[in-house]
Scaffold this active site. Structure first.
Site, PDB file in Angstrom:
ATOM      1  N   GLU A 289       0.626  -1.483   0.057  1.00  0.00           N
ATOM      2  CA  GLU A 289      -0.032  -0.284  -0.285  1.00  0.00           C
ATOM      3  C   GLU A 289       0.924   1.367   0.139  1.00  0.00           C
ATOM      4  OE1 GLU A 289      -3.529   1.664   2.756  1.00  0.00           O
ATOM      5  OE2 GLU A 289      -2.422   0.147   3.810  1.00  0.00           O
ATOM      6  N   LYS A 361     -10.218   2.026  -2.456  1.00  0.00           N
ATOM      7  CA  LYS A 361     -10.660   1.379  -1.350  1.00  0.00           C
ATOM      8  C   LYS A 361     -11.842   1.318  -1.277  1.00  0.00           C
ATOM      9  CE  LYS A 361      -8.464   0.939   2.984  1.00  0.00           C
ATOM     10  NZ  LYS A 361      -7.777   1.579   3.862  1.00  0.00           N
ATOM     11  N   CYS A 411      -5.342  -2.276   3.077  1.00  0.00           N
ATOM     12  CA  CYS A 411      -5.168  -2.128   4.748  1.00  0.00           C
ATOM     13  C   CYS A 411      -5.799  -3.097   5.478  1.00  0.00           C
ATOM     14  CB  CYS A 411      -5.009  -1.240   5.353  1.00  0.00           C
ATOM     15  SG  CYS A 411      -4.514  -0.618   5.884  1.00  0.00           S
TER      16      CYS A 411
END
Length: 543
Positions: A289, A361, A411
């Site tokens: 990320e 995301k 994440c």
């Protein structure tokens, strides 16, 4: 108000606090071994369950639950102190106070579950086996209900869910059917069943039915063990050769303008390395990320040309995390994203963010990726680069790589198991679902702490639910490959700069949980609450 705020007596409160702190040890191995996590979790939760069942009333049960879980969350989430103090420049007392206040708030959910369980099915001092079974069921469904609320309310924060203590227990066999919340119900019932065995009763030895709740818990474990032997998915296509890059860039360096170029060059070097002699060349290279700590259009086209050349030289697809800035319908759009490209990709598409293989995301982190209304003052106290990102779409096409289809999550999105399912199921136009899950993260905010190992347990649960392998590429660890049965096949040590060369076999086929999501567990909770409420003993108003 003061009549409501009555804390339990000291000896019982002390036992609950110690048990709650001990439960914090069960969410990941270290210092305890894997085999001890599930048994200890059931035993310490049984301590709370016994105090709740024998409490004078719902209010007292509420405080037992709050004390237990405040201790559990404060110990288990200690690593938030690292991000706020070490990297956010928040004074140590304020950072420690922040961890405690968050823990105290999160503890309100299981505390409410304890009060609800005591209200639904109080356990008489000389209760017969049916009363004990009702009390155990009430504790289980109430705990499951409030865990579900904690995982969904205000975007949810389901970290330290008791189900993650059971990744290596027989109860894990239920994951492909009922998912995490189904395991929560079973684990909470097992703890309550153990607790009711402690309740003394005259001539208890003459009534074997008193062990019915414990017997059911054992049967659920045996059934889970048998279910764990079943194969829920089948190999699809040829195995994929993968390189996972762990850059171990210090969090203080990552966003330092003077060091950004150094970090970028380091990741380019790791991605471009030739494979060691005698090992297969990677078909897929994954970087974590926010490998690029700036938006893609802030980089000159030459940088993207270099990345394309690396992909061409390695004859591989590269997937990397990058914040994207795009203009959509005349409006600026900012996303925490991952992009996939190879040597033939368009430089202009990469730089504009309009590349076809893109994942945005969708489940953003409060205070980290968006600021909840009314909390700008708290964010202003921190010296952490935070943003207000836009959410990605609920369904986004998996990335095709050499016959496999890879579903991205970024994440802590893998905490929300049901949100990963749309990419695994057939797409809206009949597109094939994902055969491999891929998580890219940066846990560098939390040092070499329990956060890394707790996150690994979460990823392992997702593989059990979906019968899909998962890859995780992280900045500081844990960078791993997990098979469809939740077993770690390969891993890099945390806080090291290295590349993990591994092979992953894509899988096809849908587990019952992948088809239905949390619905079966939600129905069990709703039916259980309704049935127990309808049969709740009537009597004097509890304290």
């Amino acid at each position: 108000m003061m009549s409501f705020v009555r804390f339990p007596r000291s000896p019982r409160a002390a036992a609950v606090l110690v048990a709650g702190a001990a439960q914090a040890l069960t969410f990941a191995p270290g210092p305890l071994p894997d085999a001890m996590l599930a048994p200890l979790q059931i035993v310490v939760l049984a301590v709370l369950a016994w105090q709740v069942m024998t409490a004078a009333g719902p209010r007292r049960a509420f405080w037992f639950g709050w004390l237990f879980n405040t201790a559990c969350y404060t110990v288990g989430l200690y690593w938030l102190f690292i991000s706020m103090h070490r990297y956010g420049d928040l004074a140590a007392p304020l950072a420690a106070g922040g961890v405690f206040l968050l823990s105290a708030f999160l503890a309100l959910f299981p505390a409410a579950a304890c009060a609800l369980a005591r209200w639904l099915a109080p356990l008489p001092p000389d209760g017969h086996w049916k009363a004990r079974l009702r009390a155990a069921l009430a504790f289980a469904v109430a705990w499951g209900a409030l865990e579900w609320v904690r995982g969904n309310l205000w975007t949810g924060f389901p970290w330290l869910n008791i189900g993650y203590a059971h990744v290596d227990s027989p109860y894990a066999g239920w994951a492909p059917l009922l998912g995490l919340y189904g395991i929560v119900l079973i684990a909470a019932f097992a703890a309550a069943a153990l607790a009711v065995l402690w309740q003394p009763r005259k001539n208890a030895a003459r009534d074997a039915r008193l062990a019915v709740p414990a017997g059911l818990a054992v049967l659920l474990a045996l059934a889970g063990w048998a279910l764990g032997l079943r194969t829920w998915s089948q190999p699809m296509g040829a195995p994929l050769q993968v390189r996972l890059v762990q850059g171990n860039v210090g969090q203080s360096d990552k966003f330092d303008p003077a060091l950004m170029e150094q970090g970028l060059i380091q990741h380019m070097n790791q991605a471009s390395l030739p494979p060691p002699a005698g090992t297969p060349a990677p078909q897929l290279i994954v970087l974590p990320e926010t490998v690029l700590p700036v938006f893609q259009d802030q980089l000159p086209p030459q940088v993207w040309d270099i990345w394309k050349r690396i992909a061409a030289e390695r004859q591989a697809t590269i997937i990397m995390g990058v914040p994207l800035h795009r203009v959509v319908n005349g409006k600026d759009r900012w996303t925490n994203s991952a992009i996939g490209f190879d040597g033939d990709s368009s430089t202009e598409a990469m730089r504009s963010g309009e590349i076809a293989t893109r994942y945005d995301k969708q489940h953003l982190v409060p205070w980290g990726e968006f600021v909840p209304p009314g909390f700008r003052w708290f964010v202003d106290l921190l010296n952490i680069p935070l943003g207000d990102f836009d959410n990605g779409a609920r369904w986004q096409a998996p990335f095709p790589v050499d016959g496999q289809r890879i579903a991205l999550n970024i994440c802590y999105e893998d905490l929300f198991g049901e949100e990963l399912l749309p990419a695994i199921r057939p797409g809206p136009n009949g597109e094939a679902g994902a055969s491999i899950l891929l998580n890219i993260s940066n846990l560098g905010w939390f040092g070499d702490s329990w956060a890394l190992r707790q996150h690994l347990q979460i990823g392992r649960m997702r593989t059990l639910e979906t019968a899909r392998p998962m890859l995780a590429a992280t900045n500081t660890g844990l960078t791993v490959a997990i098979d469809p049965r939740g077993r770690v096949q390969a891993a890099l040590p945390p806080m090291t700069r290295a590349e993990l060369a591994t092979q992953v076999q894509g899988m096809s086929g849908l587990t019952p949980y992948t088809r239905t999501g949390n619905l079966p567990a939600e129905l069990l909770i709703a039916i259980g609450l309704g049935a127990l409420a309808a049969r709740r003993p009537r009597g004097r108003r509890p304290d």
